[in-house]
Write a protein that holds these residues in place. Structure first.
Motif, mmCIF file in Angstrom:
data_model
loop_
_atom_site.group_PDB
_atom_site.id
_atom_site.type_symbol
_atom_site.label_atom_id
_atom_site.label_comp_id
_atom_site.label_asym_id
_atom_site.label_seq_id
_atom_site.Cartn_x
_atom_site.Cartn_y
_atom_site.Cartn_z
ATOM 1 N N MET A 1 1.094 -1.219 -0.030
ATOM 2 C CA MET A 1 -0.350 0.005 -0.084
ATOM 3 C C MET A 1 0.880 1.286 0.083
ATOM 4 S SD MET A 1 -2.427 1.262 2.937
ATOM 5 C CE MET A 1 -3.386 -0.507 3.076
ATOM 6 N N PRO A 2 0.952 2.232 -1.352
ATOM 7 C CA PRO A 2 1.213 3.670 -0.930
ATOM 8 C C PRO A 2 1.442 3.862 0.054
ATOM 9 C CG PRO A 2 -0.007 3.450 -3.041
ATOM 10 C CD PRO A 2 -0.527 1.937 -1.762
ATOM 11 N N SER A 3 2.333 4.596 0.690
ATOM 12 C CA SER A 3 2.412 5.545 2.210
ATOM 13 C C SER A 3 1.943 6.475 2.156
ATOM 14 C CB SER A 3 4.367 5.241 2.833
ATOM 15 O OG SER A 3 4.560 6.721 1.848
ATOM 16 N N MET A 4 1.678 7.314 1.168
ATOM 17 C CA MET A 4 0.732 8.334 0.974
ATOM 18 C C MET A 4 -0.716 8.172 1.422
ATOM 19 S SD MET A 4 0.511 11.445 1.014
ATOM 20 C CE MET A 4 -0.720 13.117 0.595
ATOM 21 N N LEU A 5 -1.418 6.344 1.343
ATOM 22 C CA LEU A 5 -2.552 6.157 1.397
ATOM 23 C C LEU A 5 -3.225 5.764 3.070
ATOM 24 C CD1 LEU A 5 -5.162 5.193 0.455
ATOM 25 C CD2 LEU A 5 -4.414 3.151 -0.324
ATOM 26 N N ILE A 6 -1.849 4.992 3.481
ATOM 27 C CA ILE A 6 -1.593 5.344 4.813
ATOM 28 C C ILE A 6 -1.570 6.269 5.392
ATOM 29 C CG2 ILE A 6 -0.252 4.247 6.405
ATOM 30 C CD1 ILE A 6 1.056 1.654 5.174
ATOM 31 N N ILE A 7 -1.254 7.081 5.353
ATOM 32 C CA ILE A 7 -1.028 8.684 6.155
ATOM 33 C C ILE A 7 -2.939 8.970 6.075
ATOM 34 C CG2 ILE A 7 -1.137 10.831 6.017
ATOM 35 C CD1 ILE A 7 2.062 9.934 4.959
ATOM 36 N N LEU A 8 -3.197 9.106 5.240
ATOM 37 C CA LEU A 8 -4.147 9.552 4.500
ATOM 38 C C LEU A 8 -5.622 8.464 4.962
ATOM 39 C CD1 LEU A 8 -4.114 9.917 0.803
ATOM 40 C CD2 LEU A 8 -4.672 12.160 2.954
ATOM 41 N N LEU A 9 -5.138 7.184 5.541
ATOM 42 C CA LEU A 9 -6.021 5.792 6.213
ATOM 43 C C LEU A 9 -6.056 6.454 6.851
ATOM 44 C CD1 LEU A 9 -6.091 2.222 4.060
ATOM 45 C CD2 LEU A 9 -8.198 4.245 4.179
ATOM 46 N N GLN A 10 -4.983 6.713 8.209
ATOM 47 C CA GLN A 10 -4.933 7.017 9.259
ATOM 48 C C GLN A 10 -6.087 8.620 9.697
ATOM 49 O OE1 GLN A 10 -0.408 6.869 9.221
ATOM 50 N NE2 GLN A 10 -0.951 5.234 10.564
ATOM 51 N N ALA A 11 -5.557 9.529 8.594
ATOM 52 C CA ALA A 11 -5.456 10.667 8.864
ATOM 53 C C ALA A 11 -7.517 10.477 8.972
ATOM 54 C CB ALA A 11 -5.296 11.822 7.975
ATOM 55 N N GLY A 12 -8.193 9.892 8.142
ATOM 56 C CA GLY A 12 -9.475 8.890 7.733
ATOM 57 C C GLY A 12 -9.719 8.466 9.416
ATOM 58 N N CYS A 13 -9.280 7.796 10.473
ATOM 59 C CA CYS A 13 -9.721 7.681 11.998
ATOM 60 C C CYS A 13 -9.947 8.834 12.116
ATOM 61 C CB CYS A 13 -8.784 6.741 12.000
ATOM 62 S SG CYS A 13 -8.112 5.295 11.148
ATOM 63 N N ILE A 14 -9.664 10.039 12.355
ATOM 64 C CA ILE A 14 -9.367 11.127 13.783
ATOM 65 C C ILE A 14 -10.754 11.742 12.919
ATOM 66 C CG2 ILE A 14 -8.914 13.733 13.946
ATOM 67 C CD1 ILE A 14 -6.087 12.640 12.658
ATOM 68 N N GLU A 15 -11.504 11.662 13.878
ATOM 69 C CA GLU A 15 -12.797 12.010 13.909
ATOM 70 C C GLU A 15 -13.281 13.748 13.070
ATOM 71 O OE1 GLU A 15 -16.781 10.443 15.603
ATOM 72 O OE2 GLU A 15 -15.016 8.265 15.143
ATOM 73 N N PRO B 1 -17.998 12.909 -0.054
ATOM 74 C CA PRO B 1 -17.385 14.272 -0.148
ATOM 75 C C PRO B 1 -15.829 13.723 0.244
ATOM 76 C CG PRO B 1 -19.372 14.594 0.806
ATOM 77 C CD PRO B 1 -19.119 13.101 0.457
ATOM 78 N N GLY B 2 -14.923 14.374 -0.312
ATOM 79 C CA GLY B 2 -13.588 14.590 -0.438
ATOM 80 C C GLY B 2 -12.343 12.802 0.123
ATOM 81 N N PRO B 3 -12.645 11.937 -0.740
ATOM 82 C CA PRO B 3 -12.587 10.955 -0.843
ATOM 83 C C PRO B 3 -10.739 10.941 -0.958
ATOM 84 C CG PRO B 3 -12.730 10.855 -3.163
ATOM 85 C CD PRO B 3 -13.477 12.101 -2.741
ATOM 86 N N PRO B 4 -10.059 9.721 0.025
ATOM 87 C CA PRO B 4 -8.721 9.817 -0.016
ATOM 88 C C PRO B 4 -7.786 9.669 -0.446
ATOM 89 C CG PRO B 4 -10.135 7.368 1.017
ATOM 90 C CD PRO B 4 -11.156 8.230 0.032
ATOM 91 N N PHE B 5 -8.412 9.529 -1.985
ATOM 92 C CA PHE B 5 -7.526 8.863 -3.186
ATOM 93 C C PHE B 5 -8.263 9.692 -4.487
ATOM 94 C CE2 PHE B 5 -8.636 5.147 -1.796
ATOM 95 C CZ PHE B 5 -9.054 4.480 -3.518
ATOM 96 N N GLY B 6 -7.523 9.582 -5.442
ATOM 97 C CA GLY B 6 -8.252 10.246 -7.347
ATOM 98 C C GLY B 6 -9.920 10.685 -6.496
ATOM 99 N N ALA B 7 -10.893 10.180 -8.095
ATOM 100 C CA ALA B 7 -11.931 11.056 -7.640
ATOM 101 C C ALA B 7 -12.809 10.273 -7.141
ATOM 102 C CB ALA B 7 -12.629 11.324 -9.727
ATOM 103 N N ARG B 8 -14.277 11.415 -6.679
ATOM 104 C CA ARG B 8 -15.695 10.692 -5.863
ATOM 105 C C ARG B 8 -16.005 10.416 -6.677
ATOM 106 N NH1 ARG B 8 -20.300 13.798 -3.332
ATOM 107 N NH2 ARG B 8 -20.966 12.586 -2.383
#
Ligand code: HEC
Length: 148
Positions: free
Chosen positions: A1-15, A113-120
């Motif tokens: 998994m690209p590291s950027m995505l991991i960061i974004l996924l972790q960010a997604g856990c923040i309410e 709205p605001g998907p973690p990567f690519g397009a909605r």
């Protein structure tokens, strides 16, 4: 998994993240079922929405045998059945649908709205999913993403 995505996924856990200056950065997402008294039906409500060529066109792009299998070819995500959807794609390998965790499920993130990567999704929208339909998918995953 690209590291950027991991960061974004972790960010997604923040309410939600409210900076000292400026607007709210991401919409709050809670894994709580918003309507615990009512069960969402996969067969009657989710399948006709996402696992169908109409009304959103997901299947026109996300099956190997579509006329324009663009989404399947680029992302590897096959929405022909719940089984193949659970498998996920390039960025959602095993995490497209995480039972009980809509906020961390890529399928839900990509139609929001605001998907973690690519397009909605659906690509080429609007129209996108309304708040009510987003809530339906959210609650179906929150309830365990059952084949009910
Ligand atoms: C016009 C074609 C098209 C349509 C319609 C479309 N998609 Fe996609 N989808 C793509 C493409 C191309 C990608 C890869 C680029 C990206 O992630 O933005 C993708 C990526 C995805 C991903 C990420 C998979 C991964 O692991 O990377 C998900 C989830 C997804 N789509 C779900 C949906 C859903 C649900 C719908 C219907 C609401 C939908 N798509 C409609 C073309 C489409």
């Amino acid at each position: 998994m690209p590291s950027m995505l991991i960061i974004l996924l972790q960010a997604g856990c923040i309410e939600s993240y409210e900076p000292d200056v400026g607007p709210l950065q991401s919409a709050p997402c809670s894994n709580e079922d918003t309507d615990p008294d009512v069960d969402v039906s996969f067969r009657d409500e989710i399948r006709p929405l996402i696992f169908d060529p109409q009304p959103l066109g997901c299947l026109q792009c996300h099956t190997p045998d579509a006329t324009t299998p663009f989404g399947f070819e680029v992302s590897g995500l096959d929405l022909s059945s719940l089984r193949t959807a659970r498998r996920g794609g390039a960025n959602s390998d095993g995490i497209a649908i995480i039972p009980g965790q809509p906020c961390e499920s890529i399928l839900y993130q990509k139609v929001s709205p605001g998907p973690p990567f690519g397009a909605r999704m659906p690509l080429g929208g609007p129209p996108y999913l309304s708040e009510i339909l987003l809530q339906l998918i959210h609650d179906w995953i929150a309830e365990g993403a059952n084949d009910n």
